[in-house]
Design a protein around this motif. Structure first.
Motif, mmCIF file in Angstrom:
data_model
loop_
_atom_site.group_PDB
_atom_site.id
_atom_site.type_symbol
_atom_site.label_atom_id
_atom_site.label_comp_id
_atom_site.label_asym_id
_atom_site.label_seq_id
_atom_site.Cartn_x
_atom_site.Cartn_y
_atom_site.Cartn_z
ATOM 1 N N ASP A 234 0.973 -1.152 0.055
ATOM 2 C CA ASP A 234 -0.112 -0.049 0.036
ATOM 3 C C ASP A 234 0.851 1.202 -0.018
ATOM 4 N N ASP A 235 1.953 1.472 0.513
ATOM 5 C CA ASP A 235 2.800 2.392 0.682
ATOM 6 C C ASP A 235 3.949 2.440 -0.208
ATOM 7 N N TYR A 236 3.960 1.382 -0.903
ATOM 8 C CA TYR A 236 5.194 1.255 -2.436
ATOM 9 C C TYR A 236 6.270 1.180 -1.665
ATOM 10 N N SER A 237 6.569 0.789 -0.206
ATOM 11 C CA SER A 237 7.805 0.482 0.255
ATOM 12 C C SER A 237 8.184 -0.906 -0.498
ATOM 13 N N VAL A 238 7.545 -1.849 -0.892
ATOM 14 C CA VAL A 238 7.816 -2.953 -1.412
ATOM 15 C C VAL A 238 7.076 -2.821 -2.858
ATOM 16 N N ASP A 239 8.160 -3.085 -3.946
ATOM 17 C CA ASP A 239 7.301 -3.193 -5.259
ATOM 18 C C ASP A 239 7.919 -4.218 -6.049
ATOM 19 N N PRO A 240 7.504 -5.524 -5.900
ATOM 20 C CA PRO A 240 8.100 -6.609 -6.794
ATOM 21 C C PRO A 240 8.121 -6.339 -8.201
ATOM 22 N N GLU A 241 9.047 -6.847 -9.047
ATOM 23 C CA GLU A 241 8.920 -6.831 -10.464
ATOM 24 C C GLU A 241 8.109 -7.689 -10.840
ATOM 25 N N GLY A 242 7.302 -7.204 -12.024
ATOM 26 C CA GLY A 242 6.422 -8.141 -12.757
ATOM 27 C C GLY A 242 7.049 -9.180 -13.585
ATOM 28 N N GLU A 243 6.763 -10.439 -13.784
ATOM 29 C CA GLU A 243 7.319 -11.421 -14.489
ATOM 30 C C GLU A 243 6.220 -12.160 -15.367
ATOM 31 N N VAL A 244 6.906 -13.095 -16.034
ATOM 32 C CA VAL A 244 5.949 -14.135 -16.586
ATOM 33 C C VAL A 244 6.772 -15.370 -16.727
ATOM 34 N N SER A 245 6.089 -16.356 -15.807
ATOM 35 C CA SER A 245 6.668 -17.673 -15.589
ATOM 36 C C SER A 245 6.197 -18.690 -16.598
ATOM 37 N N VAL A 246 6.903 -19.396 -17.124
ATOM 38 C CA VAL A 246 6.828 -20.557 -18.177
ATOM 39 C C VAL A 246 7.141 -21.995 -17.362
ATOM 40 N N ILE A 247 5.900 -22.766 -17.190
ATOM 41 C CA ILE A 247 6.261 -24.108 -16.469
ATOM 42 C C ILE A 247 6.081 -25.114 -17.534
ATOM 43 N N ASP A 248 7.154 -25.968 -17.953
ATOM 44 C CA ASP A 248 7.053 -27.149 -18.762
ATOM 45 C C ASP A 248 6.605 -28.521 -17.941
ATOM 46 N N VAL A 249 5.450 -28.927 -18.331
ATOM 47 C CA VAL A 249 4.617 -29.807 -17.770
ATOM 48 C C VAL A 249 4.879 -31.252 -18.690
ATOM 49 N N THR A 250 5.415 -32.063 -17.857
ATOM 50 C CA THR A 250 5.180 -33.601 -18.314
ATOM 51 C C THR A 250 4.329 -34.390 -17.435
ATOM 52 N N TRP A 251 3.169 -34.767 -18.104
ATOM 53 C CA TRP A 251 2.272 -35.416 -17.431
ATOM 54 C C TRP A 251 1.547 -36.609 -17.928
ATOM 55 N N ASP A 252 1.565 -38.056 -17.339
ATOM 56 C CA ASP A 252 1.079 -38.945 -17.954
ATOM 57 C C ASP A 252 -0.235 -39.424 -17.232
ATOM 58 N N GLY A 253 -0.830 -38.686 -16.614
ATOM 59 C CA GLY A 253 -2.124 -39.179 -16.041
ATOM 60 C C GLY A 253 -1.739 -39.593 -14.221
ATOM 61 N N SER A 254 -0.592 -39.854 -14.068
ATOM 62 C CA SER A 254 -0.287 -40.079 -12.590
ATOM 63 C C SER A 254 0.958 -39.438 -12.262
ATOM 64 N N THR A 255 2.177 -39.285 -12.873
ATOM 65 C CA THR A 255 3.290 -38.795 -12.699
ATOM 66 C C THR A 255 3.473 -37.278 -13.167
ATOM 67 N N LEU A 256 3.978 -36.167 -12.403
ATOM 68 C CA LEU A 256 4.022 -34.929 -12.937
ATOM 69 C C LEU A 256 5.303 -34.661 -12.688
ATOM 70 N N ASN A 257 6.088 -33.927 -13.646
ATOM 71 C CA ASN A 257 7.409 -33.186 -13.625
ATOM 72 C C ASN A 257 7.245 -31.881 -14.169
ATOM 73 N N THR A 258 7.685 -31.044 -13.546
ATOM 74 C CA THR A 258 7.708 -29.705 -14.063
ATOM 75 C C THR A 258 8.995 -28.946 -13.775
ATOM 76 N N VAL A 259 9.386 -27.930 -15.083
ATOM 77 C CA VAL A 259 10.526 -26.922 -14.917
ATOM 78 C C VAL A 259 9.940 -25.769 -15.143
ATOM 79 N N LEU A 260 10.465 -25.022 -14.259
ATOM 80 C CA LEU A 260 10.091 -23.461 -14.078
ATOM 81 C C LEU A 260 11.097 -22.609 -15.039
ATOM 82 N N THR A 261 10.812 -21.595 -15.537
ATOM 83 C CA THR A 261 11.227 -20.513 -16.422
ATOM 84 C C THR A 261 10.788 -19.243 -15.888
#
Length: 405
Positions: A234-261
């Motif tokens: 509210d007082d702008y003492s903390v102002d994080p940078e905006g970003e775009v996250s891309v998560i690569d997803v491998t999913w076979d219906g039971s096992t999930l693997n992810t990689v974040l960029t």
């Protein structure tokens, strides 16, 4: 000379929310920042069959105050539309679910899973995701509510469920659900939580930047693109940078693997390697004590049908960031400029005091889109935007970067 049609990049736009300076659509020459801008009205051409305005921009090299043909570097077209006053959209309600909570964001974002015939509803009021049985669209029924914070604590992904804030967005694909969750302190990093739709079991979470506001799967389901808004406190003492996250997803219906960029915008800061690429004359860049990267607050995402490009609205900046999903880089920033409400097709209801009164007005509007979607027609991607209008709540009354109010 570079030729481009301004409206071809945006396709269809829906509503403009805020107004600025009046427009002079007659032929004129304006001097801006050492350059000259020449406007010429025309009745019709191949780009704008209903007529419009040609805008030439260039450097007045001989200093005579006239932008001669040899000095014109860019050519833009603002096309007249068609009269939209008689157009209307009719929607028929098929069914309805009521959360029982009024005006408290208890049913904000929805995502439908066609396989299970369930609809997942973000309930920011409770911090949960409500799961509706919509096998009978005429009678949606609440099945259960998913307590994401409790699931994350049980899994050991957080030590204290109280540090987990509201769910902001939900998306589903191929039996997998992903939810964007902000931290209880919104300037802290948030998470993307994953669930198996078949039994609604919690799978894992990925920590991302501050205030993940919206997320969507690519059409092939291999990536999730997240708008990381990074709002200040509210007082702008903390102002994080905006970003775009891309998560690569491998999913076979039971096992999930992810990689974040994580894709940031620091290269566009003043003095940064890409600052000169910003179309500042078509944007709003006036964050309070903020860098460009802090001023950018990604809001909403759409992905092209070929899975190659994400378009991310930068609402407060009146712009769209184009993300290359193969290289995971910012391809460019599109400044949306201003909408001329004096031309046919751009009518506006400018007041709430005179009933419905949609007509042309001699004013310009700022797009500032929130929601964005995309479509392909004849091999061309078009963007459809809901132009809500917004600001960082600090720039009104402060000096714009150009030195003008």
């Amino acid at each position: 000379m570079k030729l481009k049609a301004l409206y071809s990049a945006m396709g269809i736009v829906m509503v403009t929310a805020s107004l600025s300076a009046c427009n002079d659509s007659s032929n004129s020459t304006e001097a801006q920042s050492g350059t000259l801008t020449l406007k010429e009205a025309f009745d019709s051409n191949a780009t704008c069959p209903n007529g419009g305005v040609t805008i030439y921009t260039g450097i007045d090299e001989n200093g005579n105050g006239v932008l001669e043909e040899s000095e014109r570097d860019t050519t833009d077209y603002i096309c007249n539309g068609t009269n939209a006053t008689a157009q209307s959209v009719t929607l028929n309600q098929q069914g309805r679910y009521q959360s029982g909570v009024f005006d408290e964001s208890a049913a904000e974002i929805v995502s439908y899973d066609s396989d299970s015939k369930q609809t997942f509803v973000v309930n920011a009021n409770s911090g949960k995701v409500d799961v509706l049985d919509t096998s009978n669209p005429a009678n949606p029924v609440l099945n259960q509510s998913i307590d994401i914070a409790a699931d994350m604590q049980t899994a050991g992904d957080v030590t204290d469920a109280g540090k987990v804030g509201a769910a902001n967005s939900v998306t589903v694909n191929n039996g997998l659900m992903a939810v964007a969750i902000e931290a209880d302190n919104k300037t802290d990093d948030g998470w993307i939580a994953f669930y198996k739709i078949a039994d609604l079991s919690y799978l894992a979470s990925v920590q991302v930047g501050a205030l993940p506001d919206m997320l969507t799967f690519t059409p092939d389901g291999k990536q999730i693109v997240v708008a990381i808004e990074g709002e200040p406190n509210d007082d702008y003492s903390v102002d994080p940078e905006g970003e775009v996250s891309v998560i690569d997803v491998t999913w076979d219906g039971s096992t999930l693997n992810t990689v974040l960029t994580e894709i940031g915008f620091t290269d566009f800061n003043e003095g940064g390697a890409r600052n000169a690429e910003l179309p500042e004359e078509k944007m709003v860049l006036d964050g309070y004590k903020a860098t460009i990267a802090q001023s950018f607050e990604p809001e909403y995402v759409t992905v092209s049908e070929d899975n190659q490009t994400a378009y991310v609205t930068l609402q407060e900046n009146n712009a769209v960031a184009v993300i290359d999903l193969s290289n995971k880089t910012v391809e460019r920033i599109i400044g949306l400029g201003f909408k001329d409400h004096s031309i046919p097709g751009n009518e506006l209801d400018a007041s709430q005091k005179d009933g419905v009164n949609i007509k042309n007005w001699p004013v310009m509007g700022i797009y500032m889109p929130d929601t964005i979607a995309s479509m392909t027609f004849n091999g061309q991607t078009y963007l459809l935007t809901a132009n809500e209008g917004d600001d960082r709540q600090d720039w009104l009354g402060k000096r714009h970067r150009s030195g003008k109010l």
